[in-house]
Scaffold this motif. Structure first.
Motif, PDB file in Angstrom:
ATOM      1  N   HIS A 174     -28.214 -24.755  17.223  1.00  0.00           N
ATOM      2  CA  HIS A 174     -27.749 -25.059  15.888  1.00  0.00           C
ATOM      3  C   HIS A 174     -26.307 -24.038  15.683  1.00  0.00           C
ATOM      4  N   GLN A 175     -25.528 -24.712  14.818  1.00  0.00           N
ATOM      5  CA  GLN A 175     -24.414 -24.061  14.026  1.00  0.00           C
ATOM      6  C   GLN A 175     -24.762 -23.711  12.854  1.00  0.00           C
ATOM      7  N   ASP A 176     -24.476 -22.459  12.185  1.00  0.00           N
ATOM      8  CA  ASP A 176     -24.863 -21.950  10.754  1.00  0.00           C
ATOM      9  C   ASP A 176     -23.915 -22.470   9.509  1.00  0.00           C
ATOM     10  N   GLY A 177     -22.680 -22.518  10.145  1.00  0.00           N
ATOM     11  CA  GLY A 177     -21.979 -22.966   8.905  1.00  0.00           C
ATOM     12  C   GLY A 177     -20.860 -21.811   8.541  1.00  0.00           C
ATOM     13  N   GLU A 178     -21.252 -20.688   8.763  1.00  0.00           N
ATOM     14  CA  GLU A 178     -20.623 -19.414   8.406  1.00  0.00           C
ATOM     15  C   GLU A 178     -19.698 -19.163   9.568  1.00  0.00           C
ATOM     16  N   PRO A 179     -18.576 -18.685   9.726  1.00  0.00           N
ATOM     17  CA  PRO A 179     -17.652 -18.325  10.596  1.00  0.00           C
ATOM     18  C   PRO A 179     -18.262 -17.238  11.855  1.00  0.00           C
ATOM     19  N   PHE A 180     -18.975 -16.332  11.279  1.00  0.00           N
ATOM     20  CA  PHE A 180     -19.437 -15.274  12.154  1.00  0.00           C
ATOM     21  C   PHE A 180     -20.990 -14.931  11.843  1.00  0.00           C
ATOM     22  N   THR A 181     -21.856 -14.940  12.914  1.00  0.00           N
ATOM     23  CA  THR A 181     -23.252 -14.528  12.745  1.00  0.00           C
ATOM     24  C   THR A 181     -23.598 -13.340  13.513  1.00  0.00           C
ATOM     25  N   PHE A 182     -24.159 -12.309  13.229  1.00  0.00           N
ATOM     26  CA  PHE A 182     -24.654 -11.194  14.379  1.00  0.00           C
ATOM     27  C   PHE A 182     -26.114 -11.095  13.973  1.00  0.00           C
ATOM     28  N   ALA A 183     -26.770 -10.938  15.038  1.00  0.00           N
ATOM     29  CA  ALA A 183     -28.352 -10.821  14.939  1.00  0.00           C
ATOM     30  C   ALA A 183     -28.689  -9.061  15.630  1.00  0.00           C
ATOM     31  N   HIS A 184     -29.404  -8.327  14.917  1.00  0.00           N
ATOM     32  CA  HIS A 184     -29.849  -7.077  15.445  1.00  0.00           C
ATOM     33  C   HIS A 184     -31.442  -6.948  15.635  1.00  0.00           C
ATOM     34  N   LEU A 185     -31.800  -6.716  16.742  1.00  0.00           N
ATOM     35  CA  LEU A 185     -33.206  -6.401  16.668  1.00  0.00           C
ATOM     36  C   LEU A 185     -33.539  -5.109  16.023  1.00  0.00           C
ATOM     37  N   ILE A 186     -34.689  -5.180  15.261  1.00  0.00           N
ATOM     38  CA  ILE A 186     -35.362  -4.122  14.471  1.00  0.00           C
ATOM     39  C   ILE A 186     -36.703  -3.600  15.332  1.00  0.00           C
ATOM     40  N   ARG A 187     -37.664  -4.598  15.488  1.00  0.00           N
ATOM     41  CA  ARG A 187     -38.578  -4.338  16.192  1.00  0.00           C
ATOM     42  C   ARG A 187     -39.398  -5.642  17.047  1.00  0.00           C
ATOM     43  N   ARG A 188     -39.710  -5.532  18.273  1.00  0.00           N
ATOM     44  CA  ARG A 188     -40.314  -6.541  19.011  1.00  0.00           C
ATOM     45  C   ARG A 188     -41.733  -5.778  19.613  1.00  0.00           C
ATOM     46  N   HIS A 189     -42.878  -6.596  19.171  1.00  0.00           N
ATOM     47  CA  HIS A 189     -43.932  -5.841  19.621  1.00  0.00           C
ATOM     48  C   HIS A 189     -45.239  -7.139  20.055  1.00  0.00           C
ATOM     49  N   ASN A 190     -45.822  -6.646  21.010  1.00  0.00           N
ATOM     50  CA  ASN A 190     -46.923  -7.567  21.479  1.00  0.00           C
ATOM     51  C   ASN A 190     -46.221  -9.225  21.142  1.00  0.00           C
ATOM     52  N   VAL A 191     -45.203  -9.556  22.013  1.00  0.00           N
ATOM     53  CA  VAL A 191     -44.691 -10.755  21.562  1.00  0.00           C
ATOM     54  C   VAL A 191     -44.544 -11.632  22.990  1.00  0.00           C
ATOM     55  N   LYS A 192     -45.008 -12.985  23.069  1.00  0.00           N
ATOM     56  CA  LYS A 192     -44.508 -13.983  23.940  1.00  0.00           C
ATOM     57  C   LYS A 192     -43.339 -14.724  23.459  1.00  0.00           C
ATOM     58  N   GLY A 193     -42.408 -15.050  24.231  1.00  0.00           N
ATOM     59  CA  GLY A 193     -41.338 -15.710  23.592  1.00  0.00           C
ATOM     60  C   GLY A 193     -40.101 -15.204  22.832  1.00  0.00           C
ATOM     61  N   ALA A 194     -39.609 -15.864  22.020  1.00  0.00           N
ATOM     62  CA  ALA A 194     -38.421 -15.318  21.092  1.00  0.00           C
ATOM     63  C   ALA A 194     -37.175 -15.108  22.140  1.00  0.00           C
ATOM     64  N   ASP A 242     -24.279 -12.732   8.510  1.00  0.00           N
ATOM     65  CA  ASP A 242     -23.186 -13.613   8.374  1.00  0.00           C
ATOM     66  C   ASP A 242     -21.996 -13.398   7.715  1.00  0.00           C
ATOM     67  N   PHE A 243     -20.714 -13.732   8.109  1.00  0.00           N
ATOM     68  CA  PHE A 243     -19.474 -13.456   7.310  1.00  0.00           C
ATOM     69  C   PHE A 243     -18.809 -14.818   7.065  1.00  0.00           C
ATOM     70  N   GLN A 244     -18.252 -15.071   5.720  1.00  0.00           N
ATOM     71  CA  GLN A 244     -17.534 -15.827   5.433  1.00  0.00           C
ATOM     72  C   GLN A 244     -16.468 -15.783   4.368  1.00  0.00           C
ATOM     73  N   PRO A 245     -15.356 -16.403   4.296  1.00  0.00           N
ATOM     74  CA  PRO A 245     -14.265 -15.891   3.538  1.00  0.00           C
ATOM     75  C   PRO A 245     -14.639 -16.348   2.097  1.00  0.00           C
ATOM     76  N   THR A 246     -14.083 -15.471   1.151  1.00  0.00           N
ATOM     77  CA  THR A 246     -14.344 -15.859  -0.255  1.00  0.00           C
ATOM     78  C   THR A 246     -13.506 -16.950  -0.898  1.00  0.00           C
ATOM     79  N   VAL A 247     -12.450 -17.009  -0.211  1.00  0.00           N
ATOM     80  CA  VAL A 247     -11.222 -18.126  -0.528  1.00  0.00           C
ATOM     81  C   VAL A 247     -10.910 -18.700   0.749  1.00  0.00           C
ATOM     82  N   VAL A 248     -11.061 -20.101   0.740  1.00  0.00           N
ATOM     83  CA  VAL A 248     -10.634 -20.730   2.107  1.00  0.00           C
ATOM     84  C   VAL A 248      -9.011 -21.157   1.815  1.00  0.00           C
TER      85      VAL A 248
END
Length: 268
Positions: free
Chosen positions: A157-177, A243-249
Motif C-alpha cells: 500500500h501507499q500511505d498518502g503522506e510523502p514520507f514514512t519511516f519505521a523504527h523497530l523498538i522490540r521484536r520478541h518470540n515472533v514468526k513473520g513480520a 510520517d511527514f507531510q507539508p502543512t501547506v500544499v
C-alpha cells in the motif's frame, strides 16, 4: 542523490543515535510505553495496539513542536487523517489515544524524528513552512498459538503522506513480520503473489532502531502478520512509525505529480 530520493526506499541503523549518552535510558522509556499500549479500538480482533501524537518541525532549526491534544471524558487523543488511502477504513479520520506526556520530552524520540526529517526533501516553498509529523507507536502482539496480529492495510500500500519511516523498538518470540517494498503498480496486492523480481526489497527488522524509510509516490510497502514463536510468553513486534507531510500544499504540487517533481526538490 540519496537512495530514498532515487528509489523511494532506504534502510537505516541509526548507529549515531546509539552513541548518545541518553540512548539506553531513553530507549528503555520508549520501550516501556509499548508495555501498556491500549488496544486499537478500530480493530480489536486483530491484536493491534497503538498510541499516536502529532507535531510540527520548524523550518531552519528543525525544532519539534508538539501539537495540542483533543481531550474527551478526561482522556487525551490525537486525530489521524488518512483520506482515502486506507481502504480498510471508510472514514477519513480516526482518533487514537495520545502518547504519554513524558514522551514529549524524550530526547531520543525527538532525535529520531529529526533524523527522519533530515532524510526528506521538499519543494522550496514547502521548506519555508513547518512540516507536519505523525508519530505512531504500534504493537502487533499475540499471546496464544494460532493467533495472528495484523497490520493495516494488510497488503502492499501507499500511505498518502510523502514520507514514512519505521523504527523497530522490540521484536520478541515472533514468526513473520516480513517487510516488503514494491512499486505503485502492485498497490493492493500481497507480496506472496508476486515474483521475487517484482519486489524492490524484502527483509526483517530484528534489532532496536533498525529502520527504513519510504518515499510514498515511488513505492508500495507492507509488513506481514505476526504469529507467536516457539518460546514461552507472547509474540511481539513493536515499532515507531513517523510520517511527514507539508502543512501547506504548493500550487505546483496541486497540478503536478510528486514523482515528476523529485528533481526540483531540496533536502532540509
Amino acid at each position: 542523490m540519496s537512495r530514498l530520493k532515487e528509489n523511494g526506499f532506504e534502510y537505516y541503523t541509526l548507529d549515531e543515535l546509539k552513541e548518545k549518552t541518553y540512548y539506553k535510558q531513553d530507549l528503555e522509556a520508549l520501550t516501556s510505553v509499548f508495555d501498556g499500549l491500549p488496544q486499537d479500538e478500530y480493530a480489536p480482533h486483530l491484536n493491534r495496539y497503538r498510541r499516536y501524537a502529532r507535531a510540527v518541525i520548524m523550518p531552519g532549526s528543525h525544532r519539534v513542536e508538539w501539537l495540542p491534544k483533543t481531550v474527551i471524558n478526561d482522556k487525551a487523543y490525537y486525530e489521524y487523517f488518512q483520506g482515502s488511502f486506507n481502504p480498510e477504513y471508510t472514514d477519513e479520520y480516526r482518533r487514537f489515544p495520545a502518547l504519554p506526556e513524558e514522551m514529549m520530552h524524550n530526547q531520543l524520540l525527538e532525535d529520531i524524528i529529526r533524523f527522519d526529517f533530515q532524510q526528506t526533501f521538499w519543494m522550496k516553498e514547502d521548506a519555508l513552512m513547518p512540516v507536519h509529523a505523525g508519530i505512531h507507536f504500534v504493537k502487533l502482539c499475540v499471546h496464544d498459538d494460532g493467533e495472528v496480529a495484523v497490520s493495516s492495510p494488510n497488503n502492499l500500500h501507499q500511505d498518502g503522506e510523502p514520507f514514512t519511516f519505521a523504527h523497530l523498538i522490540r521484536r520478541h518470540n515472533v514468526k513473520g513480520a516480513m517487510n516488503a517494498i514494491s512499486v505503485p503498480d502492485h498497490r493492493g496486492r500481497m507480496p506472496v503473489d508476486l515474483h521475487p523480481d517484482e519486489l524492490t526489497a524484502s527483509f526483517y527488522l530484528e534489532n532496536p532502531l533498525e529502520s527504513y524509510g519510504v518515499y510514498d509516490p515511488l513505492v508500495t510497502h507492507y509488513v506481514g502478520t505476526v504469529e507467536k514463536g516457539g518460546k514461552n510468553g507472547p509474540g511481539e513486534r513493536s515499532a515507531i512509525l513517523i510520517d511527514f507531510q507539508p502543512t501547506v500544499v504548493s500550487d505546483s504540487e496541486k497540478t503536478s505529480s510528486m514523482k515528476g517533481l523529485t528533481d526540483q526538490m531540496i533536502f532540509v
